[in-house]
Design a protein around this motif. Structure first.
Motif, mmCIF file in Angstrom:
data_model
loop_
_atom_site.group_PDB
_atom_site.id
_atom_site.type_symbol
_atom_site.label_atom_id
_atom_site.label_comp_id
_atom_site.label_asym_id
_atom_site.label_seq_id
_atom_site.Cartn_x
_atom_site.Cartn_y
_atom_site.Cartn_z
ATOM 1 N N MET A 1 0.842 -1.194 0.000
ATOM 2 C CA MET A 1 0.000 0.000 0.000
ATOM 3 C C MET A 1 0.881 1.250 0.000
ATOM 4 O O MET A 1 1.877 1.318 0.726
ATOM 5 C CB MET A 1 -0.893 0.002 1.248
ATOM 6 N N PRO A 3 2.252 4.441 1.168
ATOM 7 C CA PRO A 3 2.162 5.009 2.518
ATOM 8 C C PRO A 3 1.848 6.497 2.553
ATOM 9 O O PRO A 3 1.867 7.103 3.630
ATOM 10 C CB PRO A 3 3.563 4.741 3.087
ATOM 11 N N VAL A 5 -0.668 9.884 1.081
ATOM 12 C CA VAL A 5 -1.942 10.258 0.459
ATOM 13 C C VAL A 5 -1.653 10.837 -0.922
ATOM 14 O O VAL A 5 -0.592 11.440 -1.155
ATOM 15 C CB VAL A 5 -2.702 11.296 1.309
ATOM 16 N N PRO A 6 -2.579 10.655 -1.871
ATOM 17 C CA PRO A 6 -2.403 11.291 -3.190
ATOM 18 C C PRO A 6 -2.343 12.809 -3.048
ATOM 19 O O PRO A 6 -2.973 13.389 -2.156
ATOM 20 C CB PRO A 6 -3.662 10.855 -3.944
ATOM 21 N N HIS A 24 -8.504 16.220 0.137
ATOM 22 C CA HIS A 24 -9.038 15.126 0.958
ATOM 23 C C HIS A 24 -10.012 15.584 2.039
ATOM 24 O O HIS A 24 -10.820 14.782 2.517
ATOM 25 C CB HIS A 24 -7.873 14.368 1.607
ATOM 26 N N ALA A 25 -9.912 16.816 2.453
ATOM 27 C CA ALA A 25 -10.784 17.335 3.523
ATOM 28 C C ALA A 25 -11.074 18.805 3.226
ATOM 29 O O ALA A 25 -10.564 19.707 3.905
ATOM 30 C CB ALA A 25 -10.110 17.163 4.887
ATOM 31 N N VAL A 28 -11.927 21.316 6.010
ATOM 32 C CA VAL A 28 -10.798 21.708 6.852
ATOM 33 C C VAL A 28 -9.931 22.748 6.124
ATOM 34 O O VAL A 28 -9.502 23.743 6.703
ATOM 35 C CB VAL A 28 -9.943 20.478 7.232
ATOM 36 N N LEU A 147 2.773 14.422 6.137
ATOM 37 C CA LEU A 147 2.142 13.982 4.884
ATOM 38 C C LEU A 147 3.173 13.759 3.778
ATOM 39 O O LEU A 147 2.815 13.499 2.632
ATOM 40 C CB LEU A 147 1.085 15.000 4.443
ATOM 41 N N TYR B 97 0.022 6.972 15.708
ATOM 42 C CA TYR B 97 0.372 8.041 14.750
ATOM 43 C C TYR B 97 0.432 9.389 15.468
ATOM 44 O O TYR B 97 1.359 10.180 15.253
ATOM 45 C CB TYR B 97 -0.665 8.060 13.635
ATOM 46 N N ASP B 110 6.490 4.274 7.569
ATOM 47 C CA ASP B 110 5.420 3.897 6.641
ATOM 48 C C ASP B 110 4.371 3.022 7.319
ATOM 49 O O ASP B 110 3.168 3.155 7.054
ATOM 50 C CB ASP B 110 6.013 3.161 5.433
ATOM 51 N N ARG B 113 1.914 5.070 9.284
ATOM 52 C CA ARG B 113 1.045 5.841 8.378
ATOM 53 C C ARG B 113 0.042 4.907 7.680
ATOM 54 O O ARG B 113 -1.154 5.219 7.588
ATOM 55 C CB ARG B 113 1.923 6.567 7.354
ATOM 56 N N VAL B 114 0.522 3.759 7.222
ATOM 57 C CA VAL B 114 -0.352 2.810 6.518
ATOM 58 C C VAL B 114 -1.437 2.276 7.448
ATOM 59 O O VAL B 114 -2.568 2.025 7.016
ATOM 60 C CB VAL B 114 0.489 1.661 5.918
ATOM 61 N N LEU B 117 -4.096 4.780 7.286
ATOM 62 C CA LEU B 117 -4.705 4.775 5.949
ATOM 63 C C LEU B 117 -5.613 3.562 5.757
ATOM 64 O O LEU B 117 -6.699 3.668 5.186
ATOM 65 C CB LEU B 117 -3.609 4.789 4.876
ATOM 66 N N THR B 118 -5.166 2.418 6.248
ATOM 67 C CA THR B 118 -5.966 1.200 6.116
ATOM 68 C C THR B 118 -7.265 1.322 6.903
ATOM 69 O O THR B 118 -8.331 0.900 6.446
ATOM 70 C CB THR B 118 -5.161 -0.017 6.625
ATOM 71 N N ASP B 122 -7.562 8.049 3.043
ATOM 72 C CA ASP B 122 -6.779 9.278 2.858
ATOM 73 C C ASP B 122 -7.362 10.444 3.657
ATOM 74 O O ASP B 122 -6.623 11.204 4.311
ATOM 75 C CB ASP B 122 -6.751 9.654 1.370
ATOM 76 N N ALA B 123 -8.670 10.600 3.595
ATOM 77 C CA ALA B 123 -9.296 11.714 4.311
ATOM 78 C C ALA B 123 -9.091 11.590 5.814
ATOM 79 O O ALA B 123 -8.849 12.594 6.506
ATOM 80 C CB ALA B 123 -10.772 11.788 3.983
ATOM 81 N N LEU B 125 -6.565 10.159 7.365
ATOM 82 C CA LEU B 125 -5.179 10.500 7.715
ATOM 83 C C LEU B 125 -4.970 12.014 7.678
ATOM 84 O O LEU B 125 -4.323 12.578 8.567
ATOM 85 C CB LEU B 125 -4.206 9.817 6.761
ATOM 86 N N VAL B 126 -5.505 12.659 6.672
ATOM 87 C CA VAL B 126 -5.321 14.112 6.556
ATOM 88 C C VAL B 126 -6.004 14.828 7.720
ATOM 89 O O VAL B 126 -5.431 15.722 8.342
ATOM 90 C CB VAL B 126 -5.856 14.611 5.199
ATOM 91 N N ARG B 127 -7.220 14.438 8.027
ATOM 92 C CA ARG B 127 -7.949 15.084 9.131
ATOM 93 C C ARG B 127 -7.217 14.876 10.449
ATOM 94 O O ARG B 127 -7.087 15.789 11.263
ATOM 95 C CB ARG B 127 -9.378 14.554 9.225
#
Lengths: 159, 163
Positions: A1, A3, A5-6, A24-25, A28, A147, B97, B110, B113-114, B117-118, B122-123, B125-127
């Motif tokens: 996977m 690690p 975010v896009p 992604h948010a 925010v 990030l 995290y 990694d 972080r993964v 994410l899992t 993505d949202a 993790l960002v939040r």
């Protein structure tokens, strides 16, 4: 996977953390943009002091981008690399009492915020400016690093 | 200002001196902290862990009204999350995290972080990343400015902490 975010499509260079948050948010990001706008207005009142504090935070967060970017208004207000060194805790030029105390507030915030700090050279509004800047900068710098957006190396860049 | 900053009026200093920037900060914090979602309790656990690690006891006394399902037993056990049966895999991933982001953002590996994410995409993790930075900053500011938790610790907005 993967690690990380896009990130938004870009043609090399630095990816703005706000753009990644927006992808992604978006709710925010919208609020971050509003806070950044307010903080920019505050920093405009004393660009040199706020740049010194920003650079002190950058040392703490480990954000290579944050360490190596310089803001034009601060340079126009007298920032040079000797003063950057002061912000990093090195010996260097004498600062104004207010700037010296702003860095002392930043030091306490970053290292031991429970210790008593006095800042008689700052009025209440100036203390609020510095503390709000610290919270905002810390959040942004850590997000850049966490990030995976910070470059491994970067020349000093004025924006 | 005369005297220690710890004798300031807590977050009230920020709201009275810089109301526009404070309101913007409130809006941003509430977006990640007070949003009604299945993650609200997990987010609150992360705030409590960060406050605890920084020794921000007053900031750790408050509770998010959004975290309706979070028991006090679990909130008080957050430091034992790696081994306690009270915590889910997602909560452990978020807390690990958060701890690493607090201590050294450059040291997030990694796997850590993964795991987020899992569990949360993505949202998520960002939040969480934004939230942890804000929580750390507020916990540090709470100590610096002598913040005292309100009598009713369950709050619906960061704004309540400036009263």
């Amino acid at each position: 996977m993967n690690p990380h975010v896009p990130v938004p499509s870009h043609e090399g260079g630095f990816v703005d953390v706000t753009d990644v948050i927006a992808l992604h948010a978006p709710d925010v990001a919208e609020r971050r943009v509003a806070l950044q706008r307010d903080m920019a207005a505050i920093a405009a009142g004393n660009p040199l002091r706020h740049e010194l504090v920003r650079l002190r935070v950058a040392e703490s967060s480990g954000c290579v981008y944050c360490r190596n970017v310089r803001y034009r208004p601060a340079i126009d207000a007298g920032l040079d690399e000797a003063l950057v060194g002061r912000a990093r805790g090195e010996d260097g030029p004498t600062l104004s009492p207010g700037d010296e105390q702003a860095l002392a507030v930043a030091d306490a915030f970053l290292t031991d915020p429970s210790r008593a700090v006095e800042a008689p050279g700052l009025d209440a509004a100036e203390v609020a400016d510095v503390v709000l800047g610290l919270v905002s900068r810390l959040t942004g710098g850590k997000a850049v690093v966490a990030l995976g957006l910070a470059p491994e190396d970067m020349e000093v860049t004025v924006i | 200002m005369n005297g220690s900053l710890a004798n300031a009026s807590g977050f009230g200093l920020l709201s009275t001196q810089k109301p526009e920037a404070w309101d913007s900060l409130v809006a941003m914090v509430d977006t990640v902290w007070q949003q009604q979602s299945e993650d609200a309790g997990t987010m609150e656990l992360c705030r409590l862990r960060i406050a605890g690690l920084l020794g921000a006891t007053e900031f750790a006394r408050i509770r998010s009204a959004a975290a309706v399902g979070l028991s006090e037993e679990k909130a008080l056990a957050v430091a034992r999350y790696p081994s306690s049966d009270l915590f889910t895999a997602t909560e452990r991933a978020w807390l690990a995290y958060s701890e690493q982001l607090l201590m050294d953002a450059t040291g997030i590996d990694d796997a850590t972080r993964v795991a987020v994410l899992t569990a949360s995409g993505d949202a998520g993790l960002v939040r969480l990343t934004v939230a942890v930075g804000l929580f750390e900053g507020l916990a540090r500011a709470s100590l610096l400015l002598g913040f005292r938790a309100p009598d009713n610790p369950r709050v619906t907005s960061l704004a309540a902490l400036a009263n």
